[in-house]
Design an enzyme around this catalytic site. Structure first.
Site, PDB file in Angstrom:
ATOM      1  N   HIS A  36      -1.465   4.386  15.380  1.00 38.66           N
ATOM      2  CA  HIS A  36      -2.816   4.189  14.857  1.00 38.66           C
ATOM      3  C   HIS A  36      -2.745   3.230  13.685  1.00 38.66           C
ATOM      4  CE1 HIS A  36      -1.084   7.614  12.667  1.00 38.66           C
ATOM      5  NE2 HIS A  36      -1.798   7.217  11.626  1.00 38.66           N
TER       6      HIS A  36
ATOM      7  N   HIS B  56       0.859  -1.183   0.000  1.00 34.65           N
ATOM      8  CA  HIS B  56       0.000   0.000   0.000  1.00 34.65           C
ATOM      9  C   HIS B  56       0.898   1.236   0.000  1.00 34.65           C
ATOM     10  CE1 HIS B  56      -2.918   3.015   1.117  1.00 34.65           C
ATOM     11  NE2 HIS B  56      -3.890   2.135   1.218  1.00 34.65           N
TER      12      HIS B  56
ATOM     13  N   TYR C 131     -14.966   3.565   6.324  1.00 34.66           N
ATOM     14  CA  TYR C 131     -13.525   3.708   6.073  1.00 34.66           C
ATOM     15  C   TYR C 131     -12.881   2.336   6.149  1.00 34.66           C
ATOM     16  CZ  TYR C 131      -8.677   5.194   6.742  1.00 34.66           C
ATOM     17  OH  TYR C 131      -7.318   5.356   6.618  1.00 34.66           O
TER      18      TYR C 131
ATOM     19  N   HIS D  40       0.819   2.841  11.811  1.00 36.93           N
ATOM     20  CA  HIS D  40       1.605   4.034  11.502  1.00 36.93           C
ATOM     21  C   HIS D  40       1.834   4.862  12.761  1.00 36.93           C
ATOM     22  CE1 HIS D  40       1.961   7.903   8.815  1.00 36.93           C
ATOM     23  NE2 HIS D  40       3.141   7.330   9.010  1.00 36.93           N
TER      24      HIS D  40
ATOM     25  N   GLU E 188      -2.809  14.042  12.277  1.00 33.19           N
ATOM     26  CA  GLU E 188      -3.859  13.701  11.325  1.00 33.19           C
ATOM     27  C   GLU E 188      -5.245  13.857  11.957  1.00 33.19           C
ATOM     28  OE1 GLU E 188      -3.130   9.707  10.070  1.00 33.19           O
ATOM     29  OE2 GLU E 188      -0.997  10.027   9.707  1.00 33.19           O
TER      30      GLU E 188
END
Length: 439
Positions: A372, A293, A351, A336, A342
């Site tokens: 997260h 990704h 989502y 991450h 963010e």
């Protein structure tokens, strides 16, 4: 709105990003060959609206000339409005390293227009230093009546989530629906009408450099948000007199002034500093067709650049419908910890990194270096999924405001009843799988 360019022109829009536009609501209202004639056509006043310094490089210079019935200076003195919801102060609550998530807020039960319905969630920097951003929600159930607004602190990127919104600005009208955005430049006066009676959404108030399209680098000359899909309104004016109110946001406070006419009285204008809208469904998504990704920067729609190359004051990123074709790869956004902070919102759908708890109209905040990523259910499904065939993510639209500065919640956000106190539990089901004897 899935309209052709001919239909968009018929609806009163001009195509292009930061183009040098010229538009008039009456024939010949624009002066020919000059900006400020001794006597402007139709007895209008010429007024320049500057969005950048006079001496900014031409490629970055933003200004428009307005030809209006009365100059913008014609109003009574401003007085301070006592209120504690629409703010630019972010030092009242110590920012926390905890991950934060909010459920969608309820609509107001009393008549509330767009301006009264804005509540500040978080932000950083400030309008005095002209850097950083304010992040707000709006919840409204009444059109603005005999009331107008402008923001001297920054440009406003507005993301409708529920209900259509009509922005009647001094430079023309924009009709916006969920999955579209609108950007109102600093200083442009407008009022908001609600065709559906109620509306809810998000606002990023940009105190810094104007939003721009990102460079495409090795992507090439096409991709992401294409310039021709940005729509700027044609000139339209009101010639009304009465007892009206002009509200201004200036240095973090709201101010009001009596005004005896509608300030939306621009009969013609030309320039490249103007409001615009964009349909997020037209975003040309780039992704991997081999493995892994990619970084979320491939989903960048608009950026507010800083003085440091490669670092933006604000990035506006979306996560919309797309195909995932990566083989032998973990397809959702990975776990991450980020140097940047963010703030996310969800316009519609689900989502792909959160199976539950992140609902349309809700929000989340993951600050600098706060871990997260996918919740336990999403991880379990993704690690056992068949990656030999592509997967089509449909009916979704999430977004992110990312900033290099820590995003500091306001007292409202930190103490809100919609704050999910159990958000952290979505990761507690991530079990240990490590076995040093089995690779």
């Amino acid at each position: 709105m899935n309209l052709t360019h001919t239909q968009l022109a018929e609806h009163g829009y001009m195509s292009g990003f930061a183009n040098e536009f010229a538009t008039e609501a009456l024939p010949g209202a624009l002066p020919v060959g000059q900006n400020s004639p001794q006597r402007a056509p139709y007895g209008l006043y010429a007024e320049q609206l500057s969005g950048t310094a006079f001496t900014a490089p031409r490629a970055h210079n933003r200004r428009s000339w307005l030809y209006r019935i009365r100059p913008g200076a014609v109003h009574k003195p401003f007085t301070l409005v006592e209120q504690s919801r629409f703010l630019s102060r972010f030092d009242e609550v110590p920012p926390s390293p905890n991950q934060m998530r909010w459920s969608p807020p309820a609509m107001p039960t009393t008549p509330t227009d767009f301006i009264d319905g804005i509540v500040t969630m978080a932000g950083n920097g400030g309008p005095d230093a002209m850097t950083g951003c304010g992040i707000h929600l709006y919840l409204a159930n009444q059109s603005m009546q005999d009331r107008f607004f402008y923001n001297a602190d920054g440009e406003m990127l507005i993301v409708p989530q529920q209900g259509r919104v009509r922005f009647v600005t001094e430079m023309g009208r924009l009709d916006v629906e969920p999955q579209e955005i609108v950007v109102i430049p600093r200083g442009v006066r407008f009022r908001v009408e609600l065709p559906d009676g109620e509306a809810r959404g998000y606002i990023c108030e940009n105190y810094g450099a104007l939003f721009k399209l990102p460079d495409l680098g090795v992507i090439g000359s096409n991709g992401l948000a294409n310039p021709r899909d940005f729509m700027t309104p044609v000139a339209a004016y009101e010639d009304r007199e009465g007892d009206f109110e002009l509200v201004a946001k200036f240095q973090g406070n709201l101010w009001r002034a009596d005004i005896g006419h509608s300030p939306l009285d621009v009969v013609a204008w030309h320039g490249n500093f103007a409001p615009y809208k964009y349909d997020l469904r037209r975003f040309n998504t780039i992704g991997s067709i081999s493995f892994d990704h990619p970084d979320p920067s491939i989903f960048l729609v608009l950026q507010s650049p800083s003085d440091t190359p490669g670092v933006d004051t604000i990035d506006f990123v979306i996560f919309g419908p797309r195909w995932l074709a990566m083989e032998n790869s973990f397809r959702p956004p990975w776990f991450h910890r980020n140097i940047a902070s963010e703030f996310m919102g969800l316009i519609t759908g689900v989502y792909d990194a959160k199976a539950d708890g992140f609902a349309p109209g809700g929000a989340s905040l993951h600050n600098c270096m706060s871990g997260h990523g996918p919740d336990a259910d999403t991880f379990a499904k993704a690690t056992s999924a068949d990656t030999s065939t592509p997967h089509h993510i449909t009916d979704t639209m999430a977004f992110m405001f990312e900033t290099p500065g820590v995003i500091r919640p306001t007292p409202y956000a930190a103490r809100s009843a919609s704050l999910q106190q159990d958000y952290y539990t979505c990761w507690q089901g991530l079990k240990k799988h490590f076995n040093p004897n089995v690779r």
